[in-house]
Design a protein around this motif. Structure first.
Motif, PDB file in Angstrom:
ATOM      1  N   ASN A  90     -46.081   5.294 -15.742  1.00  0.00           N
ATOM      2  CA  ASN A  90     -45.759   6.717 -15.612  1.00  0.00           C
ATOM      3  C   ASN A  90     -44.406   7.093 -16.206  1.00  0.00           C
ATOM      4  OD1 ASN A  90     -47.830   8.352 -14.468  1.00  0.00           O
ATOM      5  ND2 ASN A  90     -47.658   7.112 -12.622  1.00  0.00           N
ATOM      6  N   THR A  91     -43.791   6.172 -16.917  1.00  0.00           N
ATOM      7  CA  THR A  91     -42.578   6.544 -17.634  1.00  0.00           C
ATOM      8  C   THR A  91     -43.000   7.270 -18.903  1.00  0.00           C
ATOM      9  OG1 THR A  91     -42.448   4.430 -18.803  1.00  0.00           O
ATOM     10  CG2 THR A  91     -41.277   4.580 -16.698  1.00  0.00           C
ATOM     11  N   GLU A  92     -42.079   7.858 -19.581  1.00  0.00           N
ATOM     12  CA  GLU A  92     -42.414   8.605 -20.808  1.00  0.00           C
ATOM     13  C   GLU A  92     -42.344   7.697 -22.019  1.00  0.00           C
ATOM     14  OE1 GLU A  92     -43.599  11.658 -20.963  1.00  0.00           O
ATOM     15  OE2 GLU A  92     -43.468  11.806 -18.797  1.00  0.00           O
ATOM     16  N   PRO A  93     -43.317   7.681 -22.877  1.00  0.00           N
ATOM     17  CA  PRO A  93     -44.579   8.402 -22.782  1.00  0.00           C
ATOM     18  C   PRO A  93     -45.519   7.685 -21.808  1.00  0.00           C
ATOM     19  CG  PRO A  93     -44.595   7.087 -24.765  1.00  0.00           C
ATOM     20  CD  PRO A  93     -43.238   6.890 -24.108  1.00  0.00           C
ATOM     21  N   ARG A  94     -46.287   8.445 -21.070  1.00  0.00           N
ATOM     22  CA  ARG A  94     -47.227   7.905 -20.088  1.00  0.00           C
ATOM     23  C   ARG A  94     -48.282   7.069 -20.821  1.00  0.00           C
ATOM     24  NH1 ARG A  94     -51.697  10.498 -16.583  1.00  0.00           N
ATOM     25  NH2 ARG A  94     -51.402   9.404 -14.619  1.00  0.00           N
ATOM     26  N   THR A  95     -48.582   5.879 -20.251  1.00  0.00           N
ATOM     27  CA  THR A  95     -49.513   4.950 -20.895  1.00  0.00           C
ATOM     28  C   THR A  95     -50.549   4.481 -19.887  1.00  0.00           C
ATOM     29  OG1 THR A  95     -47.682   4.171 -22.278  1.00  0.00           O
ATOM     30  CG2 THR A  95     -49.652   2.807 -22.210  1.00  0.00           C
ATOM     31  N   ILE A  96     -51.808   4.483 -20.299  1.00  0.00           N
ATOM     32  CA  ILE A  96     -52.887   3.984 -19.460  1.00  0.00           C
ATOM     33  C   ILE A  96     -53.759   3.050 -20.300  1.00  0.00           C
ATOM     34  CG2 ILE A  96     -54.951   4.561 -18.121  1.00  0.00           C
ATOM     35  CD1 ILE A  96     -53.708   7.310 -17.594  1.00  0.00           C
ATOM     36  N   TYR A  97     -54.035   1.869 -19.742  1.00  0.00           N
ATOM     37  CA  TYR A  97     -54.984   0.941 -20.352  1.00  0.00           C
ATOM     38  C   TYR A  97     -56.015   0.578 -19.292  1.00  0.00           C
ATOM     39  CZ  TYR A  97     -51.154   0.224 -23.685  1.00  0.00           C
ATOM     40  OH  TYR A  97     -50.155   0.407 -24.591  1.00  0.00           O
ATOM     41  N   GLU A  98     -57.283   0.557 -19.664  1.00  0.00           N
ATOM     42  CA  GLU A  98     -58.336   0.146 -18.751  1.00  0.00           C
ATOM     43  C   GLU A  98     -59.101  -1.025 -19.347  1.00  0.00           C
ATOM     44  OE1 GLU A  98     -60.952   3.072 -17.139  1.00  0.00           O
ATOM     45  OE2 GLU A  98     -59.300   4.402 -16.558  1.00  0.00           O
ATOM     46  N   MET A  99     -59.519  -1.924 -18.456  1.00  0.00           N
ATOM     47  CA  MET A  99     -60.315  -3.070 -18.855  1.00  0.00           C
ATOM     48  C   MET A  99     -61.488  -3.203 -17.898  1.00  0.00           C
ATOM     49  SD  MET A  99     -57.428  -5.976 -19.668  1.00  0.00           S
ATOM     50  CE  MET A  99     -56.633  -5.879 -18.079  1.00  0.00           C
ATOM     51  N   THR A 100     -62.640  -3.523 -18.415  1.00  0.00           N
ATOM     52  CA  THR A 100     -63.789  -3.826 -17.585  1.00  0.00           C
ATOM     53  C   THR A 100     -64.223  -5.256 -17.855  1.00  0.00           C
ATOM     54  OG1 THR A 100     -65.295  -2.900 -19.225  1.00  0.00           O
ATOM     55  CG2 THR A 100     -64.586  -1.429 -17.450  1.00  0.00           C
ATOM     56  N   PHE A 101     -64.823  -5.847 -16.838  1.00  0.00           N
ATOM     57  CA  PHE A 101     -65.243  -7.243 -16.907  1.00  0.00           C
ATOM     58  C   PHE A 101     -66.706  -7.325 -16.500  1.00  0.00           C
ATOM     59  CE2 PHE A 101     -60.753  -7.044 -16.278  1.00  0.00           C
ATOM     60  CZ  PHE A 101     -60.220  -8.116 -16.972  1.00  0.00           C
ATOM     61  N   PRO A 102     -67.437  -8.274 -17.067  1.00  0.00           N
ATOM     62  CA  PRO A 102     -68.868  -8.402 -16.721  1.00  0.00           C
ATOM     63  C   PRO A 102     -69.075  -8.790 -15.262  1.00  0.00           C
ATOM     64  CG  PRO A 102     -68.184 -10.146 -18.248  1.00  0.00           C
ATOM     65  CD  PRO A 102     -67.014  -9.265 -18.009  1.00  0.00           C
TER      66      PRO A 102
END
Length: 142
Positions: free
Chosen positions: A130-142
């Motif tokens: 949530n610092t600037e610039p805001r960053t989101i990464y998502e990962m899915t697993f089987p």
């Protein structure tokens, strides 16, 4: 940032943490949370210990789904959802070895009666900075 770089960033962030919040669901479908210490495997599996008299143990016997949060400061967190399974036999020995390598100060908890060990396999992970610039990464697993 490549997917490989994202994965390394998330892994390194979790690995630097010393505690996490673990949420489970009771047989009566009541949500419950507790702070745990943990170890992480190269496959993002989480290993932790609890006692058979604790609520989380009873909850995990009836519902293996868990959620965790890593990081509680500096505006960066990882949300983690997965399935827990109790460790026995060779899996238990391997899990404890990894756990104590990452948490040597917790050796005092080894060989305590009524201890139970779990390995959580990830299903979904979200890294949020949530610092600037805001960053989101998502990962899915089987």
């Amino acid at each position: 940032m490549t997917k490989t770089e994202q994965k390394k960033l998330v892994f390194d962030f979790i690995r630097k943490q010393t505690i996490a919040t673990l949420a489970t669901v009771s047989p009566e479908t009541k949500s419950e949370a507790a702070v745990i210490s943990f170890a992480i495997t190269d496959d993002f599996e989480i290993i932790f210990q609890t006692f058979t008299s604790y609520r989380k143990y009873r909850n995990l016997q009836s519902n293996a789904s868990v959620a965790m949060v890593f990081g509680h400061d500096k505006k960066i967190t990882v949300q983690y959802e997965g399935l827990a399974r109790e460790l026995h036999g060779p899996d238990l020995a391997q899990g404890k070895k990894m756990y104590f390598e990452q948490n040597p100060s917790n050796l005092k908890w080894d060989e305590i009666p009524n201890a139970a060990w779990f390995r959580v396999s990830p299903k979904w992970i979200r890294y949020l900075d949530n610092t600037e610039p805001r960053t989101i990464y998502e990962m899915t697993f089987p």
